[in-house]
Each structure stands twice: as C-alpha cells, then as structure tokens.
Design an enzyme around this catalytic site. Structure first.
Site, short mmCIF file in Angstrom:
data_model
loop_
_atom_site.label_atom_id
_atom_site.label_comp_id
_atom_site.label_asym_id
_atom_site.label_seq_id
_atom_site.Cartn_x
_atom_site.Cartn_y
_atom_site.Cartn_z
N SER B 11 0.82 -1.22 0.00
CA SER B 11 0.00 0.00 0.00
C SER B 11 0.85 1.27 0.00
O SER B 11 0.41 2.30 -0.52
CB SER B 11 -0.93 0.01 1.21
OG SER B 11 -0.20 -0.12 2.41
N ASP B 186 -0.52 7.16 10.31
CA ASP B 186 -1.35 6.23 11.08
C ASP B 186 -0.45 5.18 11.74
O ASP B 186 -0.87 4.06 11.97
CB ASP B 186 -2.40 5.56 10.18
CG ASP B 186 -1.74 4.78 9.03
OD1 ASP B 186 -0.48 4.77 8.97
OD2 ASP B 186 -2.46 4.21 8.20
N HIS B 189 1.69 4.23 7.44
CA HIS B 189 1.73 4.88 6.12
C HIS B 189 2.33 6.28 6.23
O HIS B 189 2.28 6.90 7.29
CB HIS B 189 0.32 4.95 5.53
CG HIS B 189 -0.25 3.59 5.25
ND1 HIS B 189 -1.04 2.93 6.17
CD2 HIS B 189 -0.11 2.77 4.19
CE1 HIS B 189 -1.38 1.74 5.66
NE2 HIS B 189 -0.81 1.62 4.46
#
Lengths: 239, 239
Positions: B11, B186, B189
């Site tokens: 991600s 977070d 990320h």
C-alpha cells in the site's frame, strides 16, 4: 494488462506530477487499473507538437485507452510581445490540432483510443505581468485572456469536427469567482486548486468515454476481496 | 525511448501518487526522461508478491532501468494479532525477496535493470492503536517497531547477498526526532514529510546507479535550448 492514459501537452502537462498536480491525481485515481504516462513538453506549441507527436508516443507500448492533448497556451502568446517565438496563428493551430488527432487515431495498435482535446486555460494578465517569462519593455503581458479564449473556441470547434471530446477549461474555470488568483499561480500555470478543477474535468470526460474507475478491472485481486481465512485462494484462478 | 522506473510494492507504493507522494515526486523529477510505472498492491505481503511478480510487470514494455521492491510492512504484522492473515515468517520473507529479485533480474529484455529493495518503514505503535485496520480486543497494536526492524535487517541482508541495492528506510527515518508522528500518518503509512524522506533516498540510490537526472537524456529538445530566432531548427536533426 493495464491500459495507458497518455498526457500529451505543454508545461501544464509536464508539471502535472508536481504538488497537487492533475496527472498525479489521475495516477492515484487509477492506481490499480491504468498507467498514466507523461508526455509533457514545456514551452511547446502545436507546430512543434504536431512535428514530434509520433516520436513522443512511439515508446508507449500496450493498449492506450485515452490521450489528452493539451496545447494552445503557447500558440496564443501574442505575436508582437515577449513570447512571440511561441506564437502560432489561429488557423494553423486548428490545422495542427487536426493533424495530431489524425495521427493519434490512426495508430493501429490503439484501435479505440479516446482523444480528449483540452483548451488553453484562462490567462490572468495581472499575474503574467508579475511573473513574466521574459522582460518586455512595454510592460504589457505576453498573453491575454481574450487571445486564449479565441484558441479555446477553436479547440472546441476542432474537437467537434474531428468527433473527439473536448474539455473547455478556459470557460469552466471562469465560472468560479476568484479564478484568476485561485487557479493560476503566475497567471497561466495551475495552482493545486486549479489542478483539482482540471483533474475533475478529465475524470468526468474519461467516465463519459466508459473509462471510469468502475469500468476498468483492477490489476490482481484486491486485498479487501480476499478471504481472511484463506487469502491465497484469490490467486488460484489467476495462475 | 524513455526507460521506465517501476515501483513494485504494497500500500505504501499503491498510494505513492497521493498527496506529496514519493512516486509522484519521482515522476515529476524525471518528467522529461523516464516513465514511473506504478505496481502497488495494498495489503500484499511477499508471499503473494512473489506469486504475482511476473504478471505484475508483464505489461511493462520497453526498457526498464530500475525497480523498487518495497514489501515487508505486511509480512511483519504479528502472527497472533488482528492482521495475522498478512503475516509471513522471517525466513520465508527472505526467500520470497530472493525469488522476486531473481525473477526481475533474469528478464531478458531488462538486461541491466537496477533492483532496489526498500525495507519496511518504522512502526509507531501508538499510531497503530489509534488507527487499527481491524478491531483487536486485546487493545494491542497488530504491528510493532521491533518486528518491523527484524524484517528491515533481513531485507538489507538479502540485498547484500543478491548484489542489489537496499534502502533501509526503517533506520533512516528513526534518525530524525519526531519520526513517529512526523513521517507516519497512522503509525505505518507515510505523511507528505515521510514521503519526502523516501523520495530523497530513492533519488540518491538511482543516482548511485548512474540513473541521475543528469545522466538520462531529455526526451525531445528542451525549450530553453531552442534558438528564439529559429526554434524549429532544434527539430531538424531529429526527423
């Protein structure tokens, strides 16, 4: 196989991956479904673009779903001011855009490419005077909004004649109050907010051409679709 | 013909074209000389990545100059907490990274591809508790910085064994005070500042591999190099 979306244009395209840029936003939007390919050439007008268009896209392999063609801001530079070397007369601008469209549409390996012509953006003449490219002893801006508007109308007209889509960003931006400083950082190039307006118009045009995010398959299984008890199963029918 | 720089990862790669993203910054940096191709798969660990690597890069034609391989953040998810489905044991992580390197380096049409392994970033456990992926009744974070560090060391070790470059972003980020909230939005990320740190490390690694901006030719003549009195002359030797 992911399709590509090619961005062909001048400096407003070349800098499309800068801060808040419309190209970066497109690449993020299509992060799992399409490649966004940058072919921006700062300073170029349609005369030079028409000459190099074939070479600019020659190295792009695979399926190209869409091409944005975004020139005119330099063509519309006034012929008797500091950026005269970039000026292209209006009739030639029309011819050059037609030639670029014809070249992109006949590429045999792009059978159903969607061509989207984008008009030049509006010009904030006060902004141009504050941030000129070259010193002009007259103190007058090298671009005017009226001239950009004439090229914008010609661009929309060519798109209609050629049967391709157009984004009239010149008109669209001027519907918002404060467009001059809000969307243009130097009277011509886009601020992050201006980039956002253009990004949304491009996404809308792509959606209208059946190239919405929902219409394109995701490349490889999405993690959210995997079974937490047997995630690798998602790959079984893909080997 | 522009070479490509491929970003293969999880991600943190998939969102690399988001606000301030390291991928967008790379595309902007190489706007006239290389295509930055996104192959980010949110949630993936090296077990799944090794399985799909061939297909992920199959549609990329032309010369690929470099590939960043950026996995481990999901492998390092703890096996007994909320993201257990993503966990991969450390030894298997090493094997999978080796397999991915081998696959990328033997592609015959990428004769001199530069492979850059990137370690998982550090983990801010407080951040993970505030923004968990899944509810964990224990109230404990599903990732720890110590676990991420073990995978980071393994990644650097595999890179050395395979003779490829590594970026130890786990160590690099922790050299800055306030890395936990400053670089991680977070706990895992990247913030725009964290993206900036990674971007600079990737640019440095590419430069070290003779892929600096200065080393790559520009695609088509630069406007600044054209003769204002005869700009079209710049294209004469290119037709």
């Amino acid at each position: 196989m992911r399709p590509s979306i090619v961005l062909f244009g001048d400096s407003i395209t070349e800098e499309a991956f800068g801060e808040g840029g419309w190209g970066a936003s497109l690449a993020n939007h299509y992060s799992r479904s399409a490649d966004v390919v940058l072919r921006g050439y700062s300073g170029y007008n349609t005369r030079w673009a028409a000459r190099v268009a074939g070479r600019a896209v020659a190295s792009i392999a695979g399926t190209v779903s869409a091409v944005t063609v975004f020139f005119g801001a330099n063509d519309a530079a006034l012929p008797d001011r500091a950026s005269a070397a970039q000026h292209v007369p209006l009739d030639e601008y029309r011819d050059n855009l037609r030639a670029i469209c014809a070249l992109l549409k006949v590429r045999p390996w792009w059978p159903s490419v969607v061509v989207i012509l984008i008009t030049p953006p509006p010009v904030d003449e006060d902004g141009r005077r504050r941030y000129p490219y070259a010193q002009d002893l007259s103190g007058l801006p090298e671009r005017t909004n009226a001239a950009a508007g004439a090229y914008a109308r010609a661009c929309v007209e060519v798109a209609r004649q050629c049967g391709v889509r157009a984004i009239d960003i010149w008109s669209r931006m001027q519907r918002f109050s404060g467009w001059d400083k809000g969307f243009l950082r130097d009277g011509l190039h886009l601020t992050p907010r201006g980039n956002r307006v253009l990004f949304e118009e491009v996404v809308f045009a792509l959606k209208d051409a059946d190239l919405s995010l929902e219409a394109l398959p995701a490349d490889l299984p999405l993690f959210g679709d995997m079974d937490p008890d047997d995630p690798a199963k998602a790959f079984d029918d893909q080997d």
